[in-house]
Write an enzyme that holds these catalytic residues in place. Sequence first.
Site, PDB file in Angstrom:
ATOM      1  N   ARG A 230       0.860  -1.182   0.000  1.00 36.27           N
ATOM      2  CA  ARG A 230       0.000   0.000   0.000  1.00 36.27           C
ATOM      3  C   ARG A 230       0.892   1.226   0.000  1.00 36.27           C
ATOM      4  O   ARG A 230       1.910   1.266   0.710  1.00 36.27           O
ATOM      5  CB  ARG A 230      -0.926   0.023   1.232  1.00 36.27           C
ATOM      6  CG  ARG A 230      -2.124  -0.900   1.141  1.00 36.27           C
ATOM      7  CD  ARG A 230      -3.148  -0.463   0.086  1.00 36.27           C
ATOM      8  NE  ARG A 230      -4.259  -1.397  -0.038  1.00 36.27           N
ATOM      9  CZ  ARG A 230      -4.295  -2.454  -0.844  1.00 36.27           C
ATOM     10  NH1 ARG A 230      -3.271  -2.726  -1.629  1.00 36.27           N
ATOM     11  NH2 ARG A 230      -5.364  -3.225  -0.899  1.00 36.27           N
ATOM     12  N   ASP A 254       4.564  -0.337  -6.828  1.00 36.97           N
ATOM     13  CA  ASP A 254       3.315  -0.616  -7.551  1.00 36.97           C
ATOM     14  C   ASP A 254       2.172   0.186  -6.936  1.00 36.97           C
ATOM     15  O   ASP A 254       1.048   0.137  -7.433  1.00 36.97           O
ATOM     16  CB  ASP A 254       3.014  -2.122  -7.458  1.00 36.97           C
ATOM     17  CG  ASP A 254       1.802  -2.512  -8.296  1.00 36.97           C
ATOM     18  OD1 ASP A 254       1.795  -2.192  -9.499  1.00 36.97           O
ATOM     19  OD2 ASP A 254       0.862  -3.127  -7.743  1.00 36.97           O
ATOM     20  N   GLU A 259      -2.275   7.679  -4.879  1.00 37.21           N
ATOM     21  CA  GLU A 259      -2.538   7.071  -6.192  1.00 37.21           C
ATOM     22  C   GLU A 259      -3.994   7.189  -6.636  1.00 37.21           C
ATOM     23  O   GLU A 259      -4.302   7.011  -7.817  1.00 37.21           O
ATOM     24  CB  GLU A 259      -2.144   5.590  -6.189  1.00 37.21           C
ATOM     25  CG  GLU A 259      -3.055   4.712  -5.336  1.00 37.21           C
ATOM     26  CD  GLU A 259      -2.681   3.233  -5.370  1.00 37.21           C
ATOM     27  OE1 GLU A 259      -1.491   2.923  -5.214  1.00 37.21           O
ATOM     28  OE2 GLU A 259      -3.593   2.399  -5.539  1.00 37.21           O
ATOM     29  N   HIS A 291      -0.404  -0.068  -9.758  1.00 39.36           N
ATOM     30  CA  HIS A 291      -1.218  -1.007  -8.968  1.00 39.36           C
ATOM     31  C   HIS A 291      -1.683  -2.193  -9.831  1.00 39.36           C
ATOM     32  O   HIS A 291      -2.872  -2.495  -9.908  1.00 39.36           O
ATOM     33  CB  HIS A 291      -2.419  -0.288  -8.337  1.00 39.36           C
ATOM     34  CG  HIS A 291      -2.823  -0.905  -7.022  1.00 39.36           C
ATOM     35  ND1 HIS A 291      -3.097  -0.174  -5.895  1.00 39.36           N
ATOM     36  CD2 HIS A 291      -2.976  -2.198  -6.652  1.00 39.36           C
ATOM     37  CE1 HIS A 291      -3.409  -0.977  -4.906  1.00 39.36           C
ATOM     38  NE2 HIS A 291      -3.353  -2.215  -5.338  1.00 39.36           N
TER      39      HIS A 291
HETATM   40  P1  NAD Z   1      -1.436 -11.083   5.244  1.00 39.13           P
HETATM   41  O1  NAD Z   1      -2.480 -10.607   6.183  1.00 39.13           O
HETATM   42  O2  NAD Z   1      -1.402 -12.532   4.883  1.00 39.13           O
HETATM   43  O3  NAD Z   1       0.014 -10.705   5.788  1.00 39.13           O
HETATM   44  C1  NAD Z   1       0.323  -9.461   6.364  1.00 39.13           C
HETATM   45  C2  NAD Z   1       1.465  -9.691   7.336  1.00 39.13           C
HETATM   46  O4  NAD Z   1       1.851  -8.402   7.847  1.00 39.13           O
HETATM   47  C3  NAD Z   1       1.090 -10.566   8.531  1.00 39.13           C
HETATM   48  O5  NAD Z   1       2.055 -11.577   8.719  1.00 39.13           O
HETATM   49  C4  NAD Z   1       1.056  -9.591   9.694  1.00 39.13           C
HETATM   50  O6  NAD Z   1       1.428 -10.185  10.931  1.00 39.13           O
HETATM   51  C5  NAD Z   1       2.091  -8.577   9.241  1.00 39.13           C
HETATM   52  N1  NAD Z   1       2.007  -7.321   9.970  1.00 39.13           N
HETATM   53  C6  NAD Z   1       0.911  -6.735  10.537  1.00 39.13           C
HETATM   54  N2  NAD Z   1       1.268  -5.614  11.165  1.00 39.13           N
HETATM   55  C7  NAD Z   1       2.599  -5.490  11.014  1.00 39.13           C
HETATM   56  C8  NAD Z   1       3.557  -4.534  11.440  1.00 39.13           C
HETATM   57  N3  NAD Z   1       3.196  -3.489  12.197  1.00 39.13           N
HETATM   58  N4  NAD Z   1       4.845  -4.725  11.104  1.00 39.13           N
HETATM   59  C9  NAD Z   1       5.217  -5.786  10.362  1.00 39.13           C
HETATM   60  N5  NAD Z   1       4.366  -6.736   9.924  1.00 39.13           N
HETATM   61  C10 NAD Z   1       3.067  -6.584  10.251  1.00 39.13           C
HETATM   62  O7  NAD Z   1      -1.597 -10.169   3.949  1.00 39.13           O
HETATM   63  P2  NAD Z   1      -1.099 -10.492   2.460  1.00 39.13           P
HETATM   64  O8  NAD Z   1      -2.172 -11.224   1.746  1.00 39.13           O
HETATM   65  O9  NAD Z   1       0.273 -11.037   2.514  1.00 39.13           O
HETATM   66  O10 NAD Z   1      -1.097  -9.014   1.843  1.00 39.13           O
HETATM   67  C11 NAD Z   1      -0.205  -8.030   2.315  1.00 39.13           C
HETATM   68  C12 NAD Z   1      -0.608  -6.684   1.738  1.00 39.13           C
HETATM   69  O11 NAD Z   1      -0.392  -6.677   0.331  1.00 39.13           O
HETATM   70  C13 NAD Z   1      -2.106  -6.355   1.858  1.00 39.13           C
HETATM   71  O12 NAD Z   1      -2.409  -5.808   3.131  1.00 39.13           O
HETATM   72  C14 NAD Z   1      -2.319  -5.362   0.760  1.00 39.13           C
HETATM   73  O13 NAD Z   1      -2.135  -4.064   1.296  1.00 39.13           O
HETATM   74  C15 NAD Z   1      -1.201  -5.675  -0.224  1.00 39.13           C
HETATM   75  N6  NAD Z   1      -1.716  -6.123  -1.547  1.00 39.13           N
HETATM   76  C16 NAD Z   1      -1.351  -5.436  -2.659  1.00 39.13           C
HETATM   77  C17 NAD Z   1      -1.814  -5.835  -3.912  1.00 39.13           C
HETATM   78  C18 NAD Z   1      -1.426  -5.131  -5.205  1.00 39.13           C
HETATM   79  O14 NAD Z   1      -2.037  -5.390  -6.260  1.00 39.13           O
HETATM   80  N7  NAD Z   1      -0.436  -4.261  -5.224  1.00 39.13           N
HETATM   81  C19 NAD Z   1      -2.670  -6.933  -4.002  1.00 39.13           C
HETATM   82  C20 NAD Z   1      -3.008  -7.630  -2.827  1.00 39.13           C
HETATM   83  C21 NAD Z   1      -2.521  -7.206  -1.604  1.00 39.13           C
END
Ligand code: NAD
Length: 326
Positions: A230, A254, A259, A291
């Site tokens: 994000r 990305d 954005e 994105h």
């Molecule tokens: P997920 O929930 O499986 O994993 C997130 C991880 O971050 C978890 O292990 C959690 O413990 C950790 N976390 C939470 N707070 C934290 C902190 N303060 N410091 C460090 N780590 C922390 O999520 P995911 O499916 O792996 O997705 C991650 C992120 O990717 C999503 O939240 C979303 O913002 C982003 N995303 C982007 C796209 C894109 O097209 N660019 C698509 C999907 C997801």
Amino acid sequence: MKIAFFSTKPYDREFFTSHENNSYTLTFFEEKLTAKTAHLSKGFDGVCVFVNDNANEEVIKILAENNVKLITLRSAGFNHVDLDAAKKAGITVVRVPAYSPYAVAEHAVALILSLNRKTHHAYNKVKANNFALNNLLGFDLNNKTVGVIGTGKIGKIFANIMKGFGCRILAYDAYPDNNAGFTYVELDELLKNSDIISVHCPLLDDTYHIINDETISKMRDGVMLINVSRGALVDAKAAIEGLKSHKIGALGIDVYEDEANLFFEDLSGHIIQDDVFARLRSFSNVLITAHQAFFTREALQSIADTTKNNIHAFIKGNPENIVEAS
Ligand code: NAD
């Protein structure tokens, strides 16, 4: 059940239209959900929204006045919804918790490979009959240290791909998974010892600008920084300063914190008003994609399938994949 589908793109119609059946209908709006467009929800029971729709308190108030009972997100992230306001308004919020974590992780790797070996520059040079190798020098990924901030679904896949290149992984997570097979360290240690840093945590109050002036100053000189999570995880102005001072050797993003007024639209022929974005784009060692990390056939199919199930489960009175204020 009638659902108003916001921020519709042609590919959404392709993947979602086949999902309509007798229990619900989708009406496609190209408009983003904002306070100005929320009135379009009149006559609908639910709204289906994407990452740059804005379901803030003001929008939720309008949705509630229009008797909307469901916000179904076509995303995993839910930072664009005021969950407290939704709860107070009695609106259920559901999401797609996972679609293709591979799509997003693989895109992070694509950014790393392009930034390192400069294939995007090489493509343009060769097109212009410039076959000189000046400015294309890269480095071996083998034996480099990759810092992964957030080792959830996407972070884990990303880390394992990078292990395949012979990289050493340093992981940081607020909730480490000790069965993941990575070395977990404190954030400062990761910042200090990583050649490449990739951010994969969600955007929350405590992760807003997790990459800022201070954390950048702790990184190795010439670090490669990747953000496909994000935009607001990275303070864009701090990243610009890091690039100007050569602290950041390459930046692949990305996502961008402002954005919403840029990405997913064809703005060719428009003047970009966002000076921070324009400055970021001006660096030759910055690679920006708009994105698109999620944008694979498998991911779109999975988003459509889960959204359909989410709507059916809500209609049956047993909503699934609910997101609630903590
Ligand atoms: P997920 O929930 O499986 O994993 C997130 C991880 O971050 C978890 O292990 C959690 O413990 C950790 N976390 C939470 N707070 C934290 C902190 N303060 N410091 C460090 N780590 C922390 O999520 P995911 O499916 O792996 O997705 C991650 C992120 O990717 C999503 O939240 C979303 O913002 C982003 N995303 C982007 C796209 C894109 O097209 N660019 C698509 C999907 C997801």
